[in-house]
Design an enzyme around this catalytic site. Structure first.
Site, mmCIF file in Angstrom:
data_model
loop_
_atom_site.group_PDB
_atom_site.id
_atom_site.type_symbol
_atom_site.label_atom_id
_atom_site.label_comp_id
_atom_site.label_asym_id
_atom_site.label_seq_id
_atom_site.Cartn_x
_atom_site.Cartn_y
_atom_site.Cartn_z
ATOM 1 N N LYS A 215 8.424 41.980 9.276
ATOM 2 C CA LYS A 215 9.167 41.352 8.175
ATOM 3 C C LYS A 215 10.629 41.819 8.155
ATOM 4 C CE LYS A 215 10.427 39.601 4.346
ATOM 5 N NZ LYS A 215 10.414 38.210 3.951
ATOM 6 N N CYS A 269 16.909 38.747 0.086
ATOM 7 C CA CYS A 269 16.125 39.143 1.262
ATOM 8 C C CYS A 269 17.027 39.701 2.346
ATOM 9 C CB CYS A 269 15.372 37.931 1.788
ATOM 10 S SG CYS A 269 14.511 37.067 0.479
HETATM 11 N N1 SAJ Z 1 23.859 32.543 5.873
HETATM 12 C C1 SAJ Z 1 25.041 32.565 6.591
HETATM 13 N N2 SAJ Z 1 25.049 31.969 7.821
HETATM 14 C C2 SAJ Z 1 23.942 31.349 8.346
HETATM 15 C C3 SAJ Z 1 22.732 31.350 7.613
HETATM 16 C C4 SAJ Z 1 22.733 31.967 6.371
HETATM 17 O O1 SAJ Z 1 26.067 33.108 6.165
HETATM 18 O O2 SAJ Z 1 24.034 30.822 9.446
HETATM 19 C C5 SAJ Z 1 23.814 33.181 4.555
HETATM 20 C C6 SAJ Z 1 23.377 32.234 3.436
HETATM 21 O O3 SAJ Z 1 24.450 31.490 2.940
HETATM 22 C C7 SAJ Z 1 22.811 33.210 2.444
HETATM 23 C C8 SAJ Z 1 22.201 34.312 3.305
HETATM 24 O O4 SAJ Z 1 22.791 34.165 4.575
HETATM 25 O O5 SAJ Z 1 23.841 33.770 1.636
HETATM 26 C C9 SAJ Z 1 20.686 34.248 3.458
HETATM 27 O O6 SAJ Z 1 20.244 32.905 3.561
HETATM 28 P P1 SAJ Z 1 19.083 32.438 4.556
HETATM 29 O O7 SAJ Z 1 18.870 30.989 4.373
HETATM 30 O O8 SAJ Z 1 19.395 32.911 5.915
HETATM 31 O O9 SAJ Z 1 17.818 33.266 4.113
HETATM 32 P P2 SAJ Z 1 17.023 33.527 2.727
HETATM 33 O O10 SAJ Z 1 17.485 34.869 2.231
HETATM 34 O O11 SAJ Z 1 17.106 32.397 1.791
HETATM 35 O O12 SAJ Z 1 15.521 33.614 3.275
HETATM 36 C C10 SAJ Z 1 15.212 34.547 4.293
HETATM 37 C C11 SAJ Z 1 14.377 33.837 5.374
HETATM 38 N N3 SAJ Z 1 14.256 34.699 6.537
HETATM 39 C C12 SAJ Z 1 14.550 34.257 7.784
HETATM 40 O O13 SAJ Z 1 14.939 33.134 8.005
HETATM 41 C C13 SAJ Z 1 14.359 35.228 8.900
HETATM 42 C C14 SAJ Z 1 13.000 33.508 4.825
HETATM 43 O O14 SAJ Z 1 12.164 32.975 5.844
HETATM 44 C C15 SAJ Z 1 12.361 34.776 4.237
HETATM 45 O O15 SAJ Z 1 11.084 34.499 3.691
HETATM 46 C C16 SAJ Z 1 13.250 35.271 3.126
HETATM 47 O O16 SAJ Z 1 14.512 35.632 3.718
HETATM 48 C C17 SAJ Z 1 12.598 36.486 2.485
HETATM 49 O O17 SAJ Z 1 11.991 36.331 1.415
HETATM 50 O O18 SAJ Z 1 12.628 37.578 3.076
#
Ligand code: SAJ
Length: 434
Positions: A215, A269
């Site tokens: 995780k 997360c």
């Molecule tokens: N972000 C960027 N650039 C990107 C992708 C995201 O700057 O290319 C930023 C987003 O804007 C945001 C942050 O990162 O601020 C996180 O967003 P996210 O969509 O990457 O992830 P979360 O936090 O919404 O969800 C993540 C997911 N983990 C992965 O994709 C490995 C989800 O599957 C998990 O269940 C969740 O964390 C969790 O609960 O841990």
């Protein structure tokens, strides 16, 4: 194992969808939360979080009688702990003069203690909360052993991380692959039996500490990848390159997948979990630590970009579009957009923010507008902070006549440069200096 009754502790973003999904599959579920307001809200048939489809699923579960809620647990065949594991607000670790954040495990401890009086031989206990490695074995197992029953011999104990994406939780809960780490192979098997009630994705059994690491590794991998993207954006700006074009070209390589830069990494997360590794072994995690620092510094970088675009920040009127931590969600936790707004204000700018998912709300320290038009009408500049669909669909011609501002700062590559330039705007983009 056969599961007639399940008790789920913690009715937040994970516990509530999990509880209502089990109930929808005919299991008797008792949902437990220490927050009385959450219990009252659910008893009224309402929910306290925004997640597509969740209200209907919860209502159906409550009406069917398969889902009941309470502020304390009761006897059950299985107990699932899905409580938050935030940071300590005022407690930090230190290694080589560098400070790092520490996980606040009090909710997990309290939940495990609450289960003790109800634990019976043959039960299954699952921890779902994201936790530092070895939490299941070193923290949860000893608490549960206070029941007089031995973990792994008298009852099963496993760790199973949730991996659902906010905004798509109900679908991903069912479709995603699920890792179950048991403190014994029998515990992993019992966990697999439990989730096979609704999980259609692959269910993979392993040991508890591996599952905990998996995780943290997933979210840390993403954080490090985004940190590289953010550094690439800074480099592209220095060298007169468009980072969005460069990343898209690099991603044509079959073994390269660089994520997107932006105003920073938020949510509960990805901006949190890597610290659990740093806390557990600061001497082994310089890369993870640095990536967190890079991403945490990104709101400051955005503020410098706005300053450069406008010549100064003092008394500038800025319309900030989007406060959520990512597109099309209402969640503001650890949101870099909110931090950007605060930093701009500290530097003397007057910021009016518009967040379509929080219309009518009050947010501390933020001047929240009642509509997009209200936010932009008297502004000197428009600052795009979140790629909400509603913003991406906005055409410059829709708003050009309503405002005098002609400066646009786009931090998420949301808008077509030519369209805005043709409508008379000057556009500054994160990661682009041409
Ligand atoms: N972000 C960027 N650039 C990107 C992708 C995201 O700057 O290319 C930023 C987003 O804007 C945001 C942050 O990162 O601020 C996180 O967003 P996210 O969509 O990457 O992830 P979360 O936090 O919404 O969800 C993540 C997911 N983990 C992965 O994709 C490995 C989800 O599957 C998990 O269940 C969740 O964390 C969790 O609960 O841990």
């Amino acid at each position: 194992m056969n599961f007639k009754k399940i008790c789920i502790l913690g009715l937040g973003y994970i516990g509530l969808p999990t509880a209502s999904t089990f109930a929808a599959h005919g299991v008797q579920v008792l949902g437990v939360d220490v927050n009385e307001r959450i219990i009252e809200t659910l008893r009224r048939g309402e929910i306290h979080i925004h997640e597509p489809g969740l209200r209907d699923t919860v209502r159906a579960a409550l009406t069917s009688g398969h889902f009941t809620v309470s502020n304390q647990p009761d006897g059950a065949d299985a107990f699932v702990i899905a409580v938050p594991t935030p940071f300590h607000q005022n407690k930090f670790g230190k290694f080589n003069g560098q400070e790092f954040k520490l996980a606040d495990m009090r909710a997990v401890t309290t939940a495990a203690e609450a289960i003790v009086p109800f634990l019976r031989k043959g039960n299954l206990v699952i921890l779902e909360s994201t936790s530092p490695p070895r939490t299941t074995i070193d923290l949860v197992a000893p608490i549960l052993a206070r029941s007089g029953l031995q973990p792994g011999r008298d009852f099963h104990l496993a760790y199973s991380p949730e991996r659902v994406l906010p905004g798509q939780i109900l679908r991903e809960l069912i479709e995603n692959a699920r890792v179950i780490g048991g403190i014994t192979p029998q515990s992993a098997k019992a966990g697999a039996d439990l989730y096979s009630i609704f999980v259609k994705g692959e269910i993979i059994q392993t040991d508890a500490t591996t599952a905990e690491m998996v995780k943290l590794m997933e979210n840390t991998y993403r954080d490090v990848n985004i940190a590289i993207a953010n550094e690439f954006a800074r480099l592209a700006d220095k060298f007169g390159v468009d980072v969005w074009e460069a990343i898209s070209l690099a991603n044509h390589h079959p073994r390269v997948k660089i994520l997107s830069p932006g105003p920073g990494v938020g949510g509960h997360c990805i901006s949190v979990d890597p610290w659990f590794f740093v806390e557990s072994a600061p001497e082994l995690t310089p890369l993870i630590y640095s990536s967190r620092k890079v991403n945490d510094a990104q709101p400051h970088y955005v503020v410098r970009l706005v300053d450069r675009a406008l010549g100064s920040l003092k008394d500038k009127r800025i319309a900030a579009l989007g406060l959520a931590y990512k597109p099309d969600v209402d969640d503001l936790r650890e949101s870099p957009a909110v931090e950007v707004v605060h930093l701009l204000q500290e530097q003397g700018a007057h910021v009016k923010a518009w967040e379509p998912f929080k219309a009518g709300a009050t947010i501390e320290g933020v001047n929240l507008s009642s509509s997009l038009d209200d936010a932009i009408k008297d502004s000197d500049a428009i600052l795009l902070l979140v790629r909400h669909t509603e913003f991406i669909n906005l055409k410059p011609t829709d708003i050009a006549s309503k405002i005098r501002a002609r400066a646009i700062i786009d931090t998420v590559n949301g808008w077509n440069v030519k369209e805005w330039q043709d409508a008379g705007f000057t556009i500054t983009r994160l990661g682009v200096r041409k």
